[in-house]
Design a protein around this motif. Sequence first.
Motif, PDB file in Angstrom:
ATOM      1  N   PHE A 340       0.841  -1.195   0.000  1.00  0.00           N
ATOM      2  CA  PHE A 340       0.000   0.000   0.000  1.00  0.00           C
ATOM      3  C   PHE A 340       0.876   1.245   0.000  1.00  0.00           C
ATOM      4  CE2 PHE A 340       0.426  -1.314   4.457  1.00  0.00           C
ATOM      5  CZ  PHE A 340       0.764  -0.146   5.110  1.00  0.00           C
ATOM      6  N   ILE A 341       0.297   2.321  -0.492  1.00  0.00           N
ATOM      7  CA  ILE A 341       1.024   3.588  -0.636  1.00  0.00           C
ATOM      8  C   ILE A 341       0.221   4.699   0.013  1.00  0.00           C
ATOM      9  CG2 ILE A 341       1.854   5.336  -2.278  1.00  0.00           C
ATOM     10  CD1 ILE A 341       1.608   1.773  -3.427  1.00  0.00           C
ATOM     11  N   GLY A 342       0.894   5.593   0.691  1.00  0.00           N
ATOM     12  CA  GLY A 342       0.255   6.759   1.296  1.00  0.00           C
ATOM     13  C   GLY A 342       1.197   7.948   1.249  1.00  0.00           C
ATOM     14  N   ARG A 343       0.812   9.008   1.945  1.00  0.00           N
ATOM     15  CA  ARG A 343       1.626  10.221   1.934  1.00  0.00           C
ATOM     16  C   ARG A 343       1.487  10.958   3.257  1.00  0.00           C
ATOM     17  NH1 ARG A 343      -0.185  14.528  -2.243  1.00  0.00           N
ATOM     18  NH2 ARG A 343      -0.989  15.734  -0.477  1.00  0.00           N
ATOM     19  N   ILE A 344       2.590  11.495   3.746  1.00  0.00           N
ATOM     20  CA  ILE A 344       2.588  12.381   4.910  1.00  0.00           C
ATOM     21  C   ILE A 344       2.963  13.775   4.432  1.00  0.00           C
ATOM     22  CG2 ILE A 344       3.708  12.963   7.098  1.00  0.00           C
ATOM     23  CD1 ILE A 344       4.133  10.025   7.608  1.00  0.00           C
ATOM     24  N   ASP A 345       2.176  14.770   4.827  1.00  0.00           N
ATOM     25  CA  ASP A 345       2.497  16.159   4.509  1.00  0.00           C
ATOM     26  C   ASP A 345       3.195  16.774   5.720  1.00  0.00           C
ATOM     27  OD1 ASP A 345       1.416  16.020   1.980  1.00  0.00           O
ATOM     28  OD2 ASP A 345      -0.584  16.619   2.634  1.00  0.00           O
ATOM     29  N   MET A 346       4.477  17.023   5.573  1.00  0.00           N
ATOM     30  CA  MET A 346       5.278  17.572   6.659  1.00  0.00           C
ATOM     31  C   MET A 346       5.204  19.094   6.633  1.00  0.00           C
ATOM     32  SD  MET A 346       6.541  14.728   7.870  1.00  0.00           S
ATOM     33  CE  MET A 346       7.907  15.261   8.906  1.00  0.00           C
ATOM     34  N   SER A 352       4.661  23.228   3.429  1.00  0.00           N
ATOM     35  CA  SER A 352       4.744  21.794   3.665  1.00  0.00           C
ATOM     36  C   SER A 352       5.461  21.100   2.521  1.00  0.00           C
ATOM     37  CB  SER A 352       3.338  21.202   3.832  1.00  0.00           C
ATOM     38  OG  SER A 352       2.616  21.277   2.614  1.00  0.00           O
ATOM     39  N   THR A 353       5.859  19.860   2.791  1.00  0.00           N
ATOM     40  CA  THR A 353       6.471  19.033   1.754  1.00  0.00           C
ATOM     41  C   THR A 353       5.926  17.620   1.888  1.00  0.00           C
ATOM     42  OG1 THR A 353       8.560  18.305   0.776  1.00  0.00           O
ATOM     43  CG2 THR A 353       8.464  18.394   3.168  1.00  0.00           C
ATOM     44  N   PRO A 354       5.614  16.945   0.760  1.00  0.00           N
ATOM     45  CA  PRO A 354       5.050  15.601   0.839  1.00  0.00           C
ATOM     46  C   PRO A 354       6.129  14.532   1.000  1.00  0.00           C
ATOM     47  CG  PRO A 354       5.125  16.321  -1.442  1.00  0.00           C
ATOM     48  CD  PRO A 354       5.632  17.476  -0.616  1.00  0.00           C
ATOM     49  N   VAL A 355       5.820  13.492   1.766  1.00  0.00           N
ATOM     50  CA  VAL A 355       6.722  12.363   1.969  1.00  0.00           C
ATOM     51  C   VAL A 355       5.959  11.089   1.612  1.00  0.00           C
ATOM     52  CG1 VAL A 355       8.032  11.035   3.665  1.00  0.00           C
ATOM     53  CG2 VAL A 355       8.025  13.530   3.791  1.00  0.00           C
ATOM     54  N   VAL A 356       6.485  10.315   0.700  1.00  0.00           N
ATOM     55  CA  VAL A 356       5.839   9.078   0.279  1.00  0.00           C
ATOM     56  C   VAL A 356       6.002   8.013   1.360  1.00  0.00           C
ATOM     57  CG1 VAL A 356       5.854   7.215  -1.434  1.00  0.00           C
ATOM     58  CG2 VAL A 356       6.174   9.590  -2.159  1.00  0.00           C
ATOM     59  N   ARG A 384      15.286   8.380  -1.166  1.00  0.00           N
ATOM     60  CA  ARG A 384      15.673   9.389  -0.176  1.00  0.00           C
ATOM     61  C   ARG A 384      14.450  10.189   0.269  1.00  0.00           C
ATOM     62  NH1 ARG A 384      20.507  11.701   1.055  1.00  0.00           N
ATOM     63  NH2 ARG A 384      21.471  10.730  -0.777  1.00  0.00           N
ATOM     64  N   GLY A 385      14.235  10.235   1.592  1.00  0.00           N
ATOM     65  CA  GLY A 385      13.123  11.004   2.135  1.00  0.00           C
ATOM     66  C   GLY A 385      11.830  10.230   2.269  1.00  0.00           C
ATOM     67  N   TRP A 386      11.767   8.987   1.760  1.00  0.00           N
ATOM     68  CA  TRP A 386      10.559   8.190   1.889  1.00  0.00           C
ATOM     69  C   TRP A 386      10.561   7.437   3.222  1.00  0.00           C
ATOM     70  CZ3 TRP A 386       9.261   5.488  -3.446  1.00  0.00           C
ATOM     71  CH2 TRP A 386       9.096   6.474  -4.421  1.00  0.00           C
ATOM     72  N   ILE A 387       9.371   6.962   3.610  1.00  0.00           N
ATOM     73  CA  ILE A 387       9.204   6.231   4.866  1.00  0.00           C
ATOM     74  C   ILE A 387       8.545   4.888   4.576  1.00  0.00           C
ATOM     75  CG2 ILE A 387       7.974   6.202   7.096  1.00  0.00           C
ATOM     76  CD1 ILE A 387       8.213   9.225   7.160  1.00  0.00           C
ATOM     77  N   GLY A 388       8.971   3.860   5.294  1.00  0.00           N
ATOM     78  CA  GLY A 388       8.359   2.546   5.178  1.00  0.00           C
ATOM     79  C   GLY A 388       7.541   2.199   6.406  1.00  0.00           C
ATOM     80  N   VAL A 389       6.477   1.405   6.211  1.00  0.00           N
ATOM     81  CA  VAL A 389       5.664   0.885   7.314  1.00  0.00           C
ATOM     82  C   VAL A 389       5.462  -0.604   7.072  1.00  0.00           C
ATOM     83  CG1 VAL A 389       3.482   1.009   8.565  1.00  0.00           C
ATOM     84  CG2 VAL A 389       4.438   3.076   7.556  1.00  0.00           C
TER      85      VAL A 389
END
Length: 462
Positions: A340-346, A352-356, A384-389
């Motif tokens: 699954f894919i989502g996004r965090i808006d920092m 703000s900047t989006p993070v995948v 670079r800059g992405w996050i995993g869950v």
Amino acid sequence: MPDEFEEKQRPDVVWSPPEMALAAPRVVAVHDKLRYAQGADQSDLSIDGLPNYHWLMSPSALDLPKVMLEAGINAPADLVAPDGNRRPLVAIRSSPWKAGHESNPWHDDFDLDHGHVRYYGDHKPSTIGLPGATKGNRLLLEAARLHSGTTMEERLLAPPILIFRAITVYRAGRAVVKGHVEFCGASIIERLEHVVQRDPQSGRSFPNLVLDLAVVAETDIDGIDLRWIDDRRNVSMTSADSLRYAPAAWKRWVREGAIAIPRIRRRVLASTVRSAPEQQPDPGSKEAEVLKTLYRFYDGQKHAFELLASWVAAEVLRKSGAQYKEGWLSRPSGDGGVDFIGRIDMGSISASTPVVVLGQAKCIIPSSTVSPEQVARVVARLRRGWIGVYVTTGSFSRQAQIGIIDDQYPVILIAGGLLAETVVRMIEANYGGDLQVLLQSTVDLYAEKITYRRPEEAISSI
């Protein structure tokens, strides 16, 4: 330069016998179990083999009233010290076994290894008025004003928030629910919010306060010296003098204010690697039954578990304060380690900047573990800059956790315990407490959530 709050030599003081008796430290550390009996004698050091709470908090030699824990939020009366009125402390008690009942319709969150407690005030569905209508919430509002003080004079007067949690102990093979507490540390009010909660039994909404508490690091004696509290209850001592036995972390906060909190917060680094049982719900608990049900339901239709994992990841991230937006599920085959894919808006709305966010779901037998190689599949897809869950019904092996920590990979691990706890919270809030309704919805909605897109499209298309 010497610390102006370090203990001072007082050669002019002539110690009386009661003061001599209290000259030795009385230390209580995080996770210490205490016997709390309302009518206990303040001269007894222990009761039933455990330290006596009332002796620790107010020994009989001090001739002071007991600091009771009968309510959720408790405090001794103000005193008039040489430098003005002072509240000696506020003692809060969380009762997890009451959570979800009319007397306690909220769920407090404890993360003591990272020095954080989220504690709800004592407003209830039946309370009339605004969140400050109750005695407990008034104490919290009063304390929060001083804890957010911008001057050292305000922070000197700020009462320590001592946290206790009701626990169950076993004596002679029998579970004893009442009469015992666990000490959870001295804390600073980092943030106070006004929230609206929903009573899970009646469905009625009601206002309340919620506090984010920063548990301060203990001293080199591995605990809090309660002579600090004795001094704060001493009408002849100024607030500055009463810091002589305070933890070094508290003294630093008094000097520097909120900017010091990240450096004085309690952290237990070794605990970041957890055993498999620590990652699973307590045996016999509601969460343990929920986890069993999850595994049985998805065994044979594990693709649908990916949608539940996506929802759980969203709940966990939003609960931490992240501005998370759900995206889509990847196609069932050839996903390359991404389900699954989502996004965090920092940042803020205006900056703000989006993070995948890339998510992996693994429905396995709760007693089994996820290997380092399986976690590495998600890591390999991160840019670079992405996050995993990574969400699983099982646990993460020791080596999988060490690999994430040592290599500092930005991957959030959600094992069976947190998964079940989050699902319980979700069904109580949105599904009328009916787990089967939630599970069936993941099957019904699964197909329409699949999208054939590249992960990087989440930056602009969610």
